[in-house]
Design a protein around this motif. Structure first.
Motif, short mmCIF file in Angstrom:
data_model
loop_
_atom_site.label_atom_id
_atom_site.label_comp_id
_atom_site.label_asym_id
_atom_site.label_seq_id
_atom_site.Cartn_x
_atom_site.Cartn_y
_atom_site.Cartn_z
N GLU A 146 -45.99 43.87 1.69
CA GLU A 146 -45.77 42.43 1.62
C GLU A 146 -44.73 42.12 0.54
OE1 GLU A 146 -48.38 38.31 1.42
OE2 GLU A 146 -48.99 40.00 0.16
N TRP A 156 -56.51 40.63 8.45
CA TRP A 156 -56.59 40.98 7.03
C TRP A 156 -58.07 41.03 6.64
CZ3 TRP A 156 -52.83 38.68 2.91
CH2 TRP A 156 -51.53 39.11 3.17
N ASN A 179 -52.59 41.61 -2.87
CA ASN A 179 -51.64 40.86 -2.06
C ASN A 179 -51.29 39.59 -2.80
OD1 ASN A 179 -53.64 38.85 -1.51
ND2 ASN A 179 -54.33 39.95 0.31
N PHE A 220 -48.65 45.50 -1.80
CA PHE A 220 -47.99 44.31 -2.32
C PHE A 220 -46.84 44.76 -3.21
CE2 PHE A 220 -47.85 40.66 -5.43
CZ PHE A 220 -47.23 39.78 -4.55
#
Length: 565
Positions: free
Chosen positions: A111, A302, A374, A413
């Motif tokens: 991400e 998720w 995240n 992330f």
């Protein structure tokens, strides 16, 4: 293209453009093309239509009475969300025109926030390093137009328009093309559950866009049961997938939409429209609704449950929603690894004992996206701390190994692969009274935490609107960045060798608790071999099981081991 319910500018033969606006609350709408005013023709069900000879590059907006408003389906803006809309040019000389994507089981997702990485061009420059790590997909946080230059993107008000501060539509296409050249899929986070507080004019002329009597954290619920509203969002999804060639979408907080029929219809239409590509659809859904996760629906969800129980085991934090995972965390981790959701209709203490979730043990492990960090779980902390600042490095290495070698789809992330200890904070670019409201609202959110019960303590929480809050959030490599990159690269190499090719057909064999903070889990892979993962996150870990018939393919700090037999 075309049709009564089509939003946005439509090219016509000869280079002209047809403009449409759904404004059921406005008796008259005027089209303004670079200062030329043209009354629009009212049509059925509140639509207004006008043709104009201007083609790509033409600036336009609508006038509702004395108020100029942008096209809510604007593909590009000039001057921000209160400025001019621009007729788009979708032409692009694609370097990888025959890209069809990668199958879902190959996904290892990272991400990214485009703004903290230097916009679309900055992300493009980072792609070779990301691909070399073993990542197979990037996921961009929302890139739709929102007020100001800085923000997470979830306060967007023009879902079709690329945010100006990140770059042009051409630069976004170049990013996606470059990713495909490297074998990377590209996902986009889209927000269909609400609009931001600055620049949303829909209520002025289309009150039917919202159900004012259905409350959400952002106001009235979006009325996706209205045909023009449903069309607005489904066509938006198709635009990103067709015009920009994104490989998949992550749908933000669909529990706030709370309309499974709309979600199913959207997935079905997307599948029918793009049958020859690997297009992946992923949900964020607090309801843990397993019924949406089926072959003709959504690829995965998720799995916040996995993150939350891992966070409790790694940090010992049990405040707010972590209270749901404080009791018997090892047992809850075993359930996440073997069944997907931890809450499958169980009462949630954080939700006043109300049941949450539905049974998920029947689903394959690839229906769940697992993560340790995240944007939400880091950025919604008061000081945006990453796990490098919250837990022991040995525990973090073990947890990372579990995430990367388990059959669930892993999500990283940005920055974690370099051991970053720089924060990722909540940042916005609002002004005046709205800036004050956002800053004070942010601080009030933390009043229920013991550490911020004192108002003076809450004053230390960074101001979301301060430019330095955004600057601090740019990911910086940690002091041991090379070691972390090597660690991730080695683990992902093992994943691609031993696990990814055999995920189709993988089934869980079970998971058992090892003490207060340990679990051993087993799966039968599609090739018939058995994958076994053992982890212990106790402060004083017990020896891991040694009953496997072959040496482990990976171990770390006596806290984690993986076998494939």
């Amino acid at each position: 293209m075309g049709g009564l319910n089509a939003w946005g500018p439509e090219p016509l033969p000869g280079g002209a453009t047809r403009f449409r606006l759904w404004a059921p609350g406005a008796p008259q709408v005027v089209l303004d093309c670079d200062g030329t005013h043209l009354p629009m023709t009212p049509q059925d069900d509140g639509w207004h239509v006008a043709d104009h000879p201007g083609g790509p590059g033409t600036r336009y907006r609508f006038h509702i009475g004395d108020t100029p408003v942008p096209d809510p389906a604007s593909r590009r803006q000039h001057g921000g969300v209160h400025g001019w809309s621009i007729v788009p040019d979708h032409s692009h000389d694609w370097r990888v025109p025959h890209w069809r994507g990668r199958p879902w089981h190959e996904m290892v997702i990272m991400e990214l926030h485009a703004g903290t990485l230097g916009g679309f061009s900055g992300v493009t420059q980072r792609l070779p390093v990301i691909a070399a790590l073993g990542v197979t997909a990037i996921q961009l946080m929302p890139i739709n137009a929102f007020a100001g230059d800085r923000g997470w993107g979830y306060d967007g008000v023009l879902p079709y328009a690329v945010h100006e501060a990140y770059g042009s539509p051409a630069e976004l296409r170049t990013l996606i093309d470059a990713a495909h050249e490297l074998g990377l899929s590209v996902f986009l986070d889209v927000v269909y559950n609400h609009f931001g507080p600055d620049g949303n004019y829909l209520g002025l002329y289309a009150d039917r866009f919202f159900h004012r009597d259905v409350a959400t954290p952002w106001g009235g619920a979006v009325a996706v049961d209205e045909a023009p509203v449903a069309r607005f969002f489904i066509d938006n999804a198709l635009m990103w997938l067709r015009d920009y060639r994104f490989d998949g979408l992550r749908f933000d907080a669909v529990h706030a939409i709370d309309n499974p029929r709309f979600l199913d219809a959207m997935a079905a239409e997307i599948r029918a429209a793009l049958p020859d590509r690997h297009v992946h659809l992923v949900l964020e859904n607090e309801h843990n609704d397993a019924a949406r996760l089926r072959a003709d629906g959504y690829d995965a969800q998720w799995n916040d449950d996995f993150h939350n129980v891992m966070h409790v085991l790694l940090t010992g934090e049990t405040s707010a929603y972590y209270a749901d995972f404080a009791d018997r965390p090892a047992e809850r981790l075993a359930r996440a690894l073997s069944e997907g959701f931890i809450y499958q209709g169980d009462p949630s203490p954080n939700q006043d004992g109300r049941p949450r979730g539905t049974p998920s043990a029947h689903l394959p492990p690839t229906r769940f996206v697992s993560f340790l960090q995240n944007h939400d779980q880091v950025g919604n902390r008061a000081f945006g701390e990453r796990l490098t600042r919250l837990t022991d490095p040995a525990k973090l290495r073990a947890a990372t190994a579990l995430m990367l070698l388990a059959p669930q789809i892993p999500l990283l992330f940005m920055g974690e692969e370099e051991g970053s200890d720089s924060p990722f904070l909540f940042f916005t670019d609002f002004h005046d009274e709205l800036a004050d409201a956002v800053r004070e609202g942010r601080r009030r959110e933390f009043a229920k935490f013991a550490a911020f019960a004192d108002p003076d303590a809450r004053e230390r929480i960074p101001d979301p609107n301060a430019p330095d809050t955004f600057a601090q959030s740019h990911p910086q490599p940690g002091s041991d960045a090379l070691a972390w990159r090597t660690f991730y690269r080695d683990l992902l190499a093992l994943r691609h060798e031993h696990i990814v090719p055999h995920l189709p057909g993988a089934v869980v064999l079970g998971a058992q608790v090892l003490g207060d903070a340990g679990v051993i889990a087993r799966w039968r892979l599609g090739n018939g071999r058995q994958l076994t993962l053992a982890i212990d996150l106790a402060d004083a870990p017990a020896p891991l099981p040694q009953d496997a018939g072959s040496p482990p393919i990976f171990t770390t700090d006596e806290r984690f081991a993986a076998w494939v037999e």
